[in-house]
Design a protein around this motif. Structure first.
Motif, PDB file in Angstrom:
ATOM      1  N   ALA A  70      51.145  41.244  89.077  1.00  0.00           N
ATOM      2  CA  ALA A  70      52.099  40.160  88.860  1.00  0.00           C
ATOM      3  C   ALA A  70      51.531  38.846  89.387  1.00  0.00           C
ATOM      4  N   GLY A  71      51.972  37.765  88.780  1.00  0.00           N
ATOM      5  CA  GLY A  71      51.537  36.447  89.227  1.00  0.00           C
ATOM      6  C   GLY A  71      50.499  35.847  88.315  1.00  0.00           C
ATOM      7  N   ALA A  72      50.341  34.538  88.428  1.00  0.00           N
ATOM      8  CA  ALA A  72      49.451  33.813  87.531  1.00  0.00           C
ATOM      9  C   ALA A  72      47.980  34.140  87.761  1.00  0.00           C
ATOM     10  N   GLY A  73      47.644  34.574  88.956  1.00  0.00           N
ATOM     11  CA  GLY A  73      46.251  34.908  89.245  1.00  0.00           C
ATOM     12  C   GLY A  73      45.389  33.665  89.393  1.00  0.00           C
ATOM     13  N   PRO A  74      44.072  33.786  89.249  1.00  0.00           N
ATOM     14  CA  PRO A  74      43.375  35.029  88.895  1.00  0.00           C
ATOM     15  C   PRO A  74      43.377  36.050  90.026  1.00  0.00           C
ATOM     16  N   HIS A  75      43.368  37.339  89.627  1.00  0.00           N
ATOM     17  CA  HIS A  75      43.487  38.417  90.589  1.00  0.00           C
ATOM     18  C   HIS A  75      42.142  39.084  90.859  1.00  0.00           C
ATOM     19  N   ARG A 143      42.653  36.363  79.712  1.00  0.00           N
ATOM     20  CA  ARG A 143      43.778  37.161  79.217  1.00  0.00           C
ATOM     21  C   ARG A 143      44.318  38.113  80.281  1.00  0.00           C
ATOM     22  N   LEU A 144      43.420  38.705  81.053  1.00  0.00           N
ATOM     23  CA  LEU A 144      43.814  39.685  82.058  1.00  0.00           C
ATOM     24  C   LEU A 144      43.975  39.084  83.449  1.00  0.00           C
ATOM     25  N   ARG A 145      43.764  37.777  83.571  1.00  0.00           N
ATOM     26  CA  ARG A 145      43.948  37.044  84.824  1.00  0.00           C
ATOM     27  C   ARG A 145      43.063  37.624  85.937  1.00  0.00           C
ATOM     28  N   ILE A 146      41.756  37.650  85.660  1.00  0.00           N
ATOM     29  CA  ILE A 146      40.777  38.272  86.548  1.00  0.00           C
ATOM     30  C   ILE A 146      39.965  37.218  87.290  1.00  0.00           C
ATOM     31  N   ASP A 147      39.812  37.414  88.585  1.00  0.00           N
ATOM     32  CA  ASP A 147      38.860  36.635  89.378  1.00  0.00           C
ATOM     33  C   ASP A 147      37.530  37.378  89.302  1.00  0.00           C
ATOM     34  N   THR A 148      36.619  36.893  88.494  1.00  0.00           N
ATOM     35  CA  THR A 148      35.367  37.617  88.257  1.00  0.00           C
ATOM     36  C   THR A 148      34.426  37.602  89.459  1.00  0.00           C
ATOM     37  N   THR A 149      34.733  36.810  90.478  1.00  0.00           N
ATOM     38  CA  THR A 149      33.899  36.804  91.688  1.00  0.00           C
ATOM     39  C   THR A 149      34.334  37.875  92.674  1.00  0.00           C
TER      40      THR A 149
END
Length: 308
Positions: A70-75, A143-149
């Motif tokens: 949940a939440g805007a992220g990024p996660h 799209r998936l709200r990902i923090d790629t780091t």
């Protein structure tokens, strides 16, 4: 007598309501109810959700899903890797990890659990790399709200083997978590030290067959044992210490006989200067059947500082 009269009056009112209600209105009401009972995705909200997809890997499409936090992220995101053949999927952990604010990707390697292709250990390592590449693609990350780091690999049993191999090959992976990780090559080498190469292959093949091969396609126990024999040195956990010694590692063990290899790996990391190694032993079976809550708490406690 007064009570009977009241009941009769209510029954009459009910009957009148049924008679006066037009059939079309009743049908319309039922139609609306049926429509609203269908699953719907909330619009304009950043609720937790589950997204399904197929991830391309060397000509095949791997069945996969992401539990989106949940939440805007990024996660921050965990890639959760299943074992051999993958009966314990640890999706209860995935739900707990999502509640803690992380996304979780789960997928089936090529040739496993309905994903097309042939299963092998080398294919599995390649498949983890393909999954990481998928998460890092800008359109998928948005799209998936990902923090790629902040992508972490966590694997159970053979999944721990995959986490070590893929993490060592990819310096951008932030950390690795191992739950009763199976040092497939290390175990083969131990058998090799007790007898002939053929005896080690036969013993490994028998062990793999005993684990159950039904969910896997395009492979045989002997073929997989031969593959391990060909990578006995370069797939050992201890051979990956130098590549992983600067990153956090979680090593959880149980009473399943795999502890010596995991202890040797965590000791190797510490001797190489890794001060971010967390270890825990739980007195339970390989699937952590009666320690699921304790397992979850340990994983969440380890992940917490990695999310910052």
């Amino acid at each position: 007598m007064k009570r009977h009269a009241t009941c009769a009056f209510l029954a009459a009112c009910l009957l009148a309501g049924l008679v006066l209600c037009p059939p079309s209105a009743t049908a319309e009401t039922m139609k609306d109810t049926d429509a609203t009972s269908l699953p719907q995705t909330p619009q304009g909200e950043r609720r937790a959700s589950m997204e399904t997809m197929q991830i391309p890997s060397h000509g095949a499409l791997m069945n996969a899903l992401v539990y989106v936090a949940a939440g805007a992220g990024p996660h921050p995101t965990v890639v959760l890797l299943h074992g051999f053949p993958g009966n314990e999927r640890n999706l209860d952990l995935a739900q707990d990890i999502r509640r803690a604010g992380w996304n979780v990707l789960y997928f089936n390697y090529r040739g496993s659990w309905g994903t097309p292709g042939d299963f092998s250990f080398s294919h599995g390592v390649e498949d983890v790399a393909s999954a990481l590449a998928y998460l890092r693609q800008p359109e998928n990350a948005r799209r998936l709200r990902i923090d790629t780091t902040r992508i972490v690999l966590i694997g159970h049993s053979m999944g721990g083997f995959m986490a070590v191999q893929a993490g060592a090959a990819d310096p951008a992976v932030k950390a690795i978590g191992m739950i009763s990780a199976a040092d497939m090559a290390g175990r083969f080498q131990e058998l090799l030290g007790k007898g002939t190469r053929q005896a080690a292959i036969q013993g490994t093949s028998t062990g793999l067959a005993d684990e159950g091969m039904a969910p896997l396609s395009g492979c045989t126990p002997d073929g997989l044992a031969q593959e391990l024999a060909g990578h006995a040195r370069d797939w050992r956990f201890l051979s990956k210490v130098a590549a992983l010694k600067d990153r956090p590692a979680l090593v959880i063990t149980s009473d399943d006989g795999l502890t010596p290899w995991n202890d040797a790996f965590s000791t190797g990391l510490r001797k190489a200067g890794d001060h971010q190694v967390t270890t825990l032993h739980l007195a339970t079976d390989h699937a952590y059947s009666d320690k699921r809550t304790e397992l979850s708490h340990a994983v969440l406690a380890w992940l917490a500082p990695l999310a910052k």
